[in-house]
Design a protein around this motif. Structure first.
Motif, PDB file in Angstrom:
ATOM      1  N   ARG A 186      -3.179   3.277  -8.203  1.00  0.00           N
ATOM      2  CA  ARG A 186      -3.334   1.820  -8.179  1.00  0.00           C
ATOM      3  C   ARG A 186      -3.242   1.241  -9.581  1.00  0.00           C
ATOM      4  O   ARG A 186      -2.632   0.184  -9.800  1.00  0.00           O
ATOM      5  CB  ARG A 186      -4.669   1.441  -7.542  1.00  0.00           C
ATOM      6  N   GLU A 209       0.817  -1.209   0.000  1.00  0.00           N
ATOM      7  CA  GLU A 209       0.000   0.000   0.000  1.00  0.00           C
ATOM      8  C   GLU A 209       0.852   1.260   0.000  1.00  0.00           C
ATOM      9  O   GLU A 209       0.456   2.279  -0.573  1.00  0.00           O
ATOM     10  CB  GLU A 209      -0.934   0.004   1.211  1.00  0.00           C
ATOM     11  N   VAL A 243       1.517   2.335  -3.523  1.00  0.00           N
ATOM     12  CA  VAL A 243       0.381   3.063  -4.095  1.00  0.00           C
ATOM     13  C   VAL A 243       0.350   4.500  -3.569  1.00  0.00           C
ATOM     14  O   VAL A 243       0.178   5.457  -4.334  1.00  0.00           O
ATOM     15  CB  VAL A 243      -0.945   2.347  -3.767  1.00  0.00           C
TER      16      VAL A 243
END
Length: 251
Positions: free
Chosen positions: A159, A67, A70
């Protein structure tokens, strides 16, 4: 933004003004048509923009994963649209009485982070590595576009860029004009299995050490070889990645 938060961002010296204050040039095509597609879940197609793929490749090579990878792309998009030459001027502060400049994709400040040279700051891969170091010390609070939530508007695009960039980074073949030999392994003793034209963008899946090669384009020796496919390797001395070192995971 609260006074305490402004003080924190100024102290860290990154993206102080955020997008509203930064004089960020808009690249042609930044209206952003879909630039690259990759298969997504259940055969769906992910449409990624050129800028998100560019930032994702640099951020992945710098060391972000999961994450945080991203988020790193979303922050760069919010800060500069991932423009390598982006600049944002900040007025005088207590630490920088003559004002300061936020530079490059992750808008690294030239006063608070003067250890990052301009040559590095205005090159996407080097900028990403410096930003990753700063993130390791300070976390995401170092970027105003994170603390004020502006990065959230770019999460979907980020993403898609991460998904489309896959596990590799990208480079451009630079031989000066001739085609670049592709070998079956990381060395000149391996069989020649093809060529890649000068100017071609290649995806670097991973990098490994092999035969030491002299690059007459960049004027240095390198033993780094780029894997661009199954059983397909090229000397990194003829691939522009923005660095003479490794920029992709080890094979």
């Amino acid at each position: 933004m609260t006074r305490g938060l402004i003080a924190l961002v100024v102290a860290l010296g990154i993206g102080y003004g955020g997008p509203a204050a930064a004089a960020v040039p808009t690249p042609s095509g930044a209206g952003i048509p879909a630039a690259q597609a990759a298969p997504g879940a259940e055969g769906a197609t992910i449409q990624a923009t050129t800028r998100s793929v560019r930032c994702a490749g640099a951020a992945r090579a710098a060391g972000w994963t999961g994450e945080n990878l991203v988020i790193s792309v979303a922050v760069a998009l919010a800060e500069s649209q991932c423009v390598a030459g982006a600049q944002g001027y900040n007025g005088p502060t207590s630490g920088c009485p003559n004002g300061s400049l936020d530079r490059g994709a992750w808008q690294i400040n030239n006063c608070y982070h003067s250890w990052v040279t301009d040559a590095c700051a205005y090159e996407v891969y080097c900028n990403a590595r410096a930003a990753h170091d700063i993130w390791g010390w300070s976390g995401w609070s170092a970027w105003a576009t994170y603390t004020n939530g502006a990065y959230r508007s770019y999460l979907t695009e980020a993403r898609d860029g991460v998904a489309a960039s896959g596990g590799g980074v990208y480079g451009t073949v630079n031989t000066g004009g001739d085609a670049l030999n592709v070998r079956a392994g990381p060395g000149t003793s391996y069989a020649l299995v093809g060529t890649v034209a000068h100017g071609t963008t290649v995806r670097i899946i991973c990098q490994t050490r092999g035969t030491r090669v002299w690059s007459d384009v960049y004027q240095y020796w390198t033993d780094i070889w780029d894997k661009i496919g199954d059983g397909r390797f090229v000397s990194d001395g003829f691939v522009h990645t923005g660095s003479s070192g490794t920029v992709a995971p080890s094979c």
